[in-house]
Design a protein around this motif. Structure first.
Motif, PDB file in Angstrom:
ATOM      1  N   MET A   1      36.775  43.101  42.451  1.00  0.00           N
ATOM      2  CA  MET A   1      37.588  42.419  40.963  1.00  0.00           C
ATOM      3  C   MET A   1      36.456  43.196  39.740  1.00  0.00           C
TER       4      MET A   1
ATOM      5  N   ASP B   1      37.723  46.370  38.272  1.00  0.00           N
ATOM      6  CA  ASP B   1      38.369  46.294  36.762  1.00  0.00           C
ATOM      7  C   ASP B   1      37.623  45.451  35.624  1.00  0.00           C
TER       8      ASP B   1
ATOM      9  N   GLU C   1      44.862  43.055  26.168  1.00  0.00           N
ATOM     10  CA  GLU C   1      46.503  42.822  27.630  1.00  0.00           C
ATOM     11  C   GLU C   1      45.658  42.533  28.714  1.00  0.00           C
ATOM     12  N   ARG C   2      44.649  43.778  29.029  1.00  0.00           N
ATOM     13  CA  ARG C   2      43.775  44.064  30.176  1.00  0.00           C
ATOM     14  C   ARG C   2      42.819  42.547  30.185  1.00  0.00           C
TER      15      ARG C   2
ATOM     16  N   ASP D   1      43.174  39.912  28.814  1.00  0.00           N
ATOM     17  CA  ASP D   1      44.070  38.542  29.482  1.00  0.00           C
ATOM     18  C   ASP D   1      44.436  38.363  30.640  1.00  0.00           C
ATOM     19  N   LEU D   2      44.494  39.504  31.453  1.00  0.00           N
ATOM     20  CA  LEU D   2      45.670  39.508  32.717  1.00  0.00           C
ATOM     21  C   LEU D   2      44.714  39.262  33.715  1.00  0.00           C
ATOM     22  N   MET D   3      43.164  40.237  33.394  1.00  0.00           N
ATOM     23  CA  MET D   3      42.101  39.838  33.791  1.00  0.00           C
ATOM     24  C   MET D   3      42.048  38.287  34.331  1.00  0.00           C
TER      25      MET D   3
ATOM     26  N   HIS E   1      43.897  36.228  34.150  1.00  0.00           N
ATOM     27  CA  HIS E   1      45.051  35.545  34.879  1.00  0.00           C
ATOM     28  C   HIS E   1      44.442  35.143  36.814  1.00  0.00           C
ATOM     29  N   ASN E   2      44.328  37.020  36.621  1.00  0.00           N
ATOM     30  CA  ASN E   2      43.729  37.028  37.742  1.00  0.00           C
ATOM     31  C   ASN E   2      42.602  36.243  38.306  1.00  0.00           C
TER      32      ASN E   2
ATOM     33  N   LEU F   1      41.622  33.016  36.972  1.00  0.00           N
ATOM     34  CA  LEU F   1      42.699  32.207  37.278  1.00  0.00           C
ATOM     35  C   LEU F   1      43.705  31.377  38.404  1.00  0.00           C
TER      36      LEU F   1
ATOM     37  N   ILE G   1      48.584  39.608  40.148  1.00  0.00           N
ATOM     38  CA  ILE G   1      48.377  38.026  40.081  1.00  0.00           C
ATOM     39  C   ILE G   1      49.499  37.512  40.746  1.00  0.00           C
TER      40      ILE G   1
ATOM     41  N   VAL H   1      47.796  29.403  34.698  1.00  0.00           N
ATOM     42  CA  VAL H   1      48.899  30.627  34.977  1.00  0.00           C
ATOM     43  C   VAL H   1      49.415  29.825  36.045  1.00  0.00           C
TER      44      VAL H   1
END
Lengths: 142, 162
Positions: free
Chosen positions: A68, A71, A96-97, A99-101, A103-104, A106, B115, B157
């Motif tokens: 990770m 990223d 956005e990136r 937020d997605l990181m 998410h990843n 979480l 994800i 999520v």
């Protein structure tokens, strides 16, 4: 500046702390005691404590944490370029990136370390405000 | 068929294939059981984070410390290696690692892929997506699966197959 210290500074904000702490723990005995040069966020959550918990969580393996980091490094580089005015990305794209990181992160911890996931989710917006602010970014990451 | 019958040498049309299949399954299970779950999960996540669809890890060969050959249920094998500069390199054996995505769209695509797959769902490749709001997406995969990614009020999520 070593990769380790760069990583640690990058991880001055939660997600980033995850990866560098892994490296520190793996390669630099005692270096994990270093603390982040950040004030606690307004909701009084202790960032140092949270960073340690992310670094030490068993919910994510060492290889995954290092994976990770790629990223994280890219996002940090793009954020730095954005604050210097030479970015090819918009702030919305960087958000956005980010937020997605998160998410990843979480999805990997929310079932195995629910308390940690809850705390990460709680501070995610506050952390983004810091990353998006050029002064705070400079103070945090140099 | 009794076990004794199944153990007899077969000739022509083999009657003992059910036993052979059973032994193969048991052998495979035994081989998998020696891989610690934590390592299996770590390697699966590493392969997935590199953008490769693995489905699940069926076998791991340790080549050296921090250097593994991972066989996925898809039939593909990947070399997962921790490099000297504390990076993780994931590549097909004998090939260079896939370059990291540079474009914003490619990066988003990679994140959506990881994800979904790290949530326990299966998406072989993200072929399209629609963003509804911050953190909320509808994602289409090549295998026909469609997922909704969203954050609930508790900050969790949620990845739901539609």
């Amino acid at each position: 500046m070593t990769i380790v210290s760069v990583g640690w500074r990058v991880l001055g904000l939660i997600i980033l702390a995850l990866f560098a702490a892994t490296v520190l723990q793996a390669n630099t005995p005692g270096a994990g005691d270093r603390k982040l040069a950040l004030a606690a966020p307004s909701d009084s959550l202790d960032l140092d404590d949270l960073s340690d918990r992310i670094a030490n969580t068993k919910a994510i393996g060492v290889l995954s944490k290092l994976s990770m980091k790629r990223d994280v490094d890219t996002l940090e580089k793009d954020l730095r370029a954005f604050h210097k005015g030479g970015a090819s990305r918009t702030l919305e794209q960087l958000r956005e990136r980010y937020d997605l990181m998160v998410h990843n992160l979480l999805v990997q911890i929310q079932d195995k370390d629910a308390e940690l996931a809850k705390d990460v989710a709680r501070v995610r917006d506050d952390l983004w405000k810091r990353l998006a602010d050029p002064d705070e970014f400079d103070n945090a990451l140099g | 068929m009794r076990l004794g019958e199944a153990m007899r040498p077969c000739a022509g049309c083999c009657r003992c294939w059910p036993l052979a299949a059973l032994l193969a399954v048991l052998g495979s299970a035994a081989a998998q059981s020696v891989i610690p779950d934590s390592l299996r999960a770590d390697l699966f996540a590493s392969v997935t984070l590199a953008g490769h669809y693995c489905e699940r890890v069926v076998d791991v060969e340790t080549r050296a410390e921090g250097d593994y050959l991972v066989r996925c249920a898809t039939g593909d094998s990947y070399r997962v290696r921790r490099t000297e500069n504390n990076r993780v390199s994931v590549s097909l054996p004998g090939q260079a690692p896939t370059p990291e995505p540079l474009e914003h769209r490619q990066q988003v695509q990679r994140h959506l892929f990881t994800i979904i797959n790290l949530s326990g769902q299966a998406c072989d490749r993200v072929t399209g997506w629609k963003r509804y709001s911050r953190g909320s997406y509808r994602v289409q995969c090549r295998n026909g699966a469609v997922f909704r990614i969203a954050v609930d009020v508790a900050g969790r999520v949620a990845v739901a197959k539609q």
